[in-house]
Design a protein around this motif. Sequence first.
Motif, PDB file in Angstrom:
ATOM      1  N   ASP A 295       0.832  -1.212   0.000  1.00 39.72           N
ATOM      2  CA  ASP A 295       0.000   0.000   0.000  1.00 39.72           C
ATOM      3  C   ASP A 295       0.867   1.263   0.000  1.00 39.72           C
ATOM      4  N   THR A 296       1.900   1.258   0.817  1.00 32.23           N
ATOM      5  CA  THR A 296       2.818   2.409   0.822  1.00 32.23           C
ATOM      6  C   THR A 296       3.524   2.539  -0.518  1.00 32.23           C
ATOM      7  N   ALA A 297       3.940   1.411  -1.072  1.00 29.18           N
ATOM      8  CA  ALA A 297       4.619   1.448  -2.375  1.00 29.18           C
ATOM      9  C   ALA A 297       3.686   1.997  -3.453  1.00 29.18           C
ATOM     10  N   GLU A 298       2.397   1.698  -3.366  1.00 32.15           N
ATOM     11  CA  GLU A 298       1.447   2.212  -4.348  1.00 32.15           C
ATOM     12  C   GLU A 298       1.366   3.743  -4.291  1.00 32.15           C
ATOM     13  N   LEU A 299       1.359   4.293  -3.070  1.00 32.87           N
ATOM     14  CA  LEU A 299       1.329   5.755  -2.943  1.00 32.87           C
ATOM     15  C   LEU A 299       2.581   6.391  -3.553  1.00 32.87           C
TER      16      LEU A 299
END
Length: 835
Positions: A295-299
């Motif tokens: 999820d952090t990587a997606e941001l």
Amino acid sequence: MSDSDGKKTLGIRGGPRSGQVKQSFSHGRTKNVVVETKRKRVVVPKPGAAKAGAGSPQSGDPSKRPAGISDAEMERRLKALAAAKANEADEARQRAEDEKRREEDRQRRREEAEAKEREQREIEEAARRKAEEEEREKREAEEARKRAAAAPKAAEPQQPPASPADAEAEASRGGAAAKAAPRKVERERADDRPRGNKARDDNRRSGKLTVNQALSGEGGRQRSMAAMKRKQERMRQKAMGGAQEREKIVRDVQVPETIVVSELANRMAERVADVVKELMKMGMMVTQNQSIDADTAELIIEEFGHRIVRVSDADVEQVIDSVEDKPEDLESRPPVITIMGHVDHGKTSLLDAIRNAKVVAGEAGGITQHIGAYQVKTDSGAVLSFLDTPGHAAFTSMRARGAQVTDIVVLVVAADDSVMPQTIEAINHAKAAGVPMIVAINKCDKPQADPMKVRTELLQHEVVVEAMSGEVQDVEVSAHTGQGLDELLEAIALQAEILELKANPKRAALGAVIEAQLDVGRGPVATVLVQNGTLRQGDIFVVGEQWGKVRALVNDQGDRVQEAGPSVPVEVLGLNGTPEAGDVLNVVETEAQAREIAEYRHQAAKDKRAAAGAATTLDQLMAKAKEDESVSELPVLVKADVQGSAEAIVQAMEKIGNEEVRVRVLHAGVGAITETDVGLAEASGAPIVGFNVRANAPARNAANQKGVEIRYYSVIYDLVDDIKAAASGLLSAEIRENFIGYAEIKEVFKVSGVGKVAGCLVTEGVARRSAGVRLLRDNVVIHEGTLKTLKRFKDEVKEVQSGQECGMAFENYDDIRPSDVIEIFEREEVERQLD
């Protein structure tokens, strides 16, 4: 010498030779020095001086010299006079040189002072010009503001110009303001950069730097040549009207559940520092080596303008998916033959006879402990790859792996023993793998050999040989005399021709680990049978939970080779750990892929083991705790020379025990016994079992100090028997009851201080005070305990024989009645053994 011009030098009659030498000093200073070379004066006596020496003081005439001076004294004085004159000349020359040097220093200091004064005047002049310029610009800016404030009033319609002359004056003022505006903007741009930058830029381009600029240090930092070139390039591209900023490339970034920050930046083709900066803006203080979730990587990916493609961890293995081989790429390959059969039926001896090499001598007790892989070239030129599997029951799983990688199974059956339990297992393995079988009836040279009995017993296991009108080839052989070996090789070649075995040697290698071990000098070593493709030195591969790079390949003869094609067994060096026997080897493109796949497999196996050993519900937890309390465990550490032996030993250990006792293998590994193993054994109270390995010196010392037992074995039979005997010692002894007598209660008496006492008659056997007793009423056990007293008349006795009367009192029990029967018995402990 004259001090005014400094050119006339002190000389000696005879004409000294002079010259100039240029001296160099630090900071670029130089100086010219005048050097004079004096000719050596040669004194030649005049002719006839010796004859006319009467008037010369050098003649030594006693009449011309002072009284009392000898010739030697006169000569000494003359030499002293000449030396004094020479010293006086040298001192005069040195004084002249020192004077000239002091004059040059005074001249240089005067020039430096004048230069500093000029520079100071220039700096003051520049400051004055700058102040005047700023004052002038301030006045012009004030006037411009006043004109700008007056312009809207002039544009209002209610105040038209009074006359054409006023309009013309206003227009002329507006034009002057318009002309002054570009000049003002140009001056403001010039003021944005430090004063004197233009001159310095020009000098930077010309490569010149004056002494005044270097000493004054005007402007501080200067632009580099690279910055000048970039500026010129931008100006040139702007003049040409092209070369706009390139459009950003949008990438599809694959992201698993977790990903390292540096790997994320690499997949986005962005700088790691920029990614870390964005994470810090989000409040995450991470480094490039830390992991973040999907999820952090997606941001982060969206922040940089890319697209995310979510994948699971299992997708990392997609890089090793099997590739379909084209029919034109397939080439014939040698068959892989596995020798199977019962223990001591002559499997290795048969292969030994084929290879003409002594393999049995290297095995402990003549029993094959490992899977061996060899290549044999027949007289007809055919190449065959043989796998020799152990026949002992403990190596069942090893034989199973041998059947999985093989093309043909040669079932060895001794003609004198016929079909045995491991023979049946080998038949089942071959059938489960769907592999064609060839029966080799061995030991036909023995007098008690009966090949027909073997063929008949094979019928019971659905193996119909050709002699019985079946399809399975059978050959009568003798490894001792060499009988039938050629016929066996012909049968193998015929079977291989029927199978039409082919492989693609041009693709990435695919193989199976036959055996793995930890070599002291070479590290982890795996015996790999290449099944498809070609394995080359330098290939990067992943095998099970391990990965590595092929450092060396060693064939079955012990020679190093550069590559290994299909059906070729080789030892592979260069692994980072010892794989499991039976693991599949796959060649991949990069080390990153290999490392990622190995880490995923290791984590998956770890999770699987954790899930298998964890109880999920409260009932399971309680049942497990109760089971652990009721079952005694014998902890053992196992270290073996190869992975297959360690696995076989662990399987044998798991079969030892029953519902009361079991053997728990704390750790099973490959390689020498180390100090770490001794520490684990001490903490667990376990012995260490070494199979074909030894403890190193630190481990031996630690074991002696800590009292840890280390046992060495080379044959698996002895190891299993010893562990079984040790586990039998944990069994609780069996309690057996021996009935020694019966007594019947005739009367019950109440005795003060003792309680109720039964007057009994011993009807059978003997009554002993040390024995146990049960009280029976109507053949039902009412009480079980011990006797408090046993009396014969008034005397306390140890035992009472049958037919005699006695008095008995029970310990802590008084409910006794006439006609009750007392059963007297003794208990004995019997040691038990595991089956």
